[in-house]
Design an enzyme around this catalytic site. Structure first.
Site, mmCIF file in Angstrom:
data_model
loop_
_atom_site.group_PDB
_atom_site.id
_atom_site.type_symbol
_atom_site.label_atom_id
_atom_site.label_comp_id
_atom_site.label_asym_id
_atom_site.label_seq_id
_atom_site.Cartn_x
_atom_site.Cartn_y
_atom_site.Cartn_z
ATOM 1 C CD GLU A 43 -3.481 -0.389 1.821
ATOM 2 O OE1 GLU A 43 -4.189 0.538 1.116
ATOM 3 O OE2 GLU A 43 -3.414 -0.810 2.854
ATOM 4 C CE1 TYR A 47 -3.531 -4.353 0.597
ATOM 5 C CE2 TYR A 47 -3.553 -3.091 -1.341
ATOM 6 C CZ TYR A 47 -4.112 -3.269 -0.194
ATOM 7 O OH TYR A 47 -5.392 -2.768 0.524
ATOM 8 C CG ASP A 55 -2.699 -6.643 3.904
ATOM 9 O OD1 ASP A 55 -3.030 -7.462 4.272
ATOM 10 O OD2 ASP A 55 -3.091 -5.435 3.763
ATOM 11 C CG ASN A 81 -6.568 -7.557 2.861
ATOM 12 O OD1 ASN A 81 -7.223 -7.193 4.133
ATOM 13 N ND2 ASN A 81 -6.013 -6.749 1.979
#
Length: 253
Positions: free
Chosen positions: A34, A104, A145, A147
């Site tokens: 990000e 990401y 990440d 998620n």
């Protein structure tokens, strides 16, 4: 070899935090997610002055990934080969014989949404690509990440939303580990309610109402030499912090 991952939620805003953290911890590799900035705005001079080489893939306002390394980066690759995607989410590079893939992963927004369907397609494409990468690279790290909180213990017991913990997302995570990748954090005893992300709202960090969604997955050759994996909550306590904390794995190479 110390490898870390950190979703900084805007490198422009969090650059002082990143530079301070690099100086204090001196990881060999730091993967960032990000970035939220275009390549022309990447702080190359500041990163170089900190003693790091950098590969990056960014876009305005959203997404963006980078790999910072104390050693030279080789074999840099952008995106998932064969998967048509304008979003800048994947970056790969080789550092001292270790293939590092920084991702990401899509958020997914809500189970059943178009963004959730995209997340599952993206994960399937990533998994198939990694199947081939593992044949080519015995020493491989997939980090970033994700998620996804892969197990119930990776989410606060009061987490009620389906996103990040749905059966489909957890099955996709299991498909990655099914390739032979090991969750570095779970190689060692860890405290209960160990999380890497906490919402900015409702005093979530103070209440430790979080999720463990930032991961470091290791190929079998690296699993055997991993001696520690930790979450560093200190940056989350700073003024204007990222909502994520760095995760660090140490390898005896």
């Amino acid at each position: 070899m110390k490898i870390a991952t950190w979703n900084v939620n805007s490198l422009k805003v969090r650059l002082p935090h990143v530079l301070d953290w690099l100086a204090a911890n001196r990881p060999d590799v730091l993967c960032l997610q990000e970035l939220k900035l275009e390549d022309k705005s990447f702080p190359s001079a500041e990163i170089e002055a900190a003693g790091y080489h950098a590969a990056f893939s960014g876009q305005k306002t959203y997404n963006g990934v980078a790999i910072l390394s104390r050693s030279a980066l080789a074999g840099i690759g952008h995106g998932i080969p064969g998967f048509d995607d304008e979003q800048k989410r994947v970056l790969a590079a080789t550092v001292n014989g270790v293939r590092v893939i920084c991702g990401y992963f899509p958020n997914g927004q809500a189970v059943g949404s178009e963004k959730f369907a995209y997340k599952l397609r993206w994960l399937a494409a990533l998994t198939e690509w990694l199947r081939e990468e593992l044949k080519a690279h015995q020493r491989l790290v997939l980090t970033g990440d994700f998620n996804i909180a892969p197990e119930d213990r990776d989410a606060h017991p009061d987490w009620k939303d389906e996103i990040h913990v749905s059966p489909a997302e957890r099955a996709a995570f299991a498909a990655l580990t099914g390739l032979g990748l090991a969750d570095a954090y779970r190689l060692f005893p860890q405290d209960d309610k160990s999380f890497s992300w906490w919402d900015y709202r409702m005093g979530a960090f103070r209440r430790n109402f979080g999720l463990r969604i930032d991961h470091i997955l290791l190929s079998p050759a690296l699993r055997d030499v991993c001696c520690a994996c930790t979450i560093d909550k200190a940056p989350r306590k700073l003024e204007r912090p990222s909502d994520h904390a760095p995760v660090i794995a140490e390898l005896e190479l």
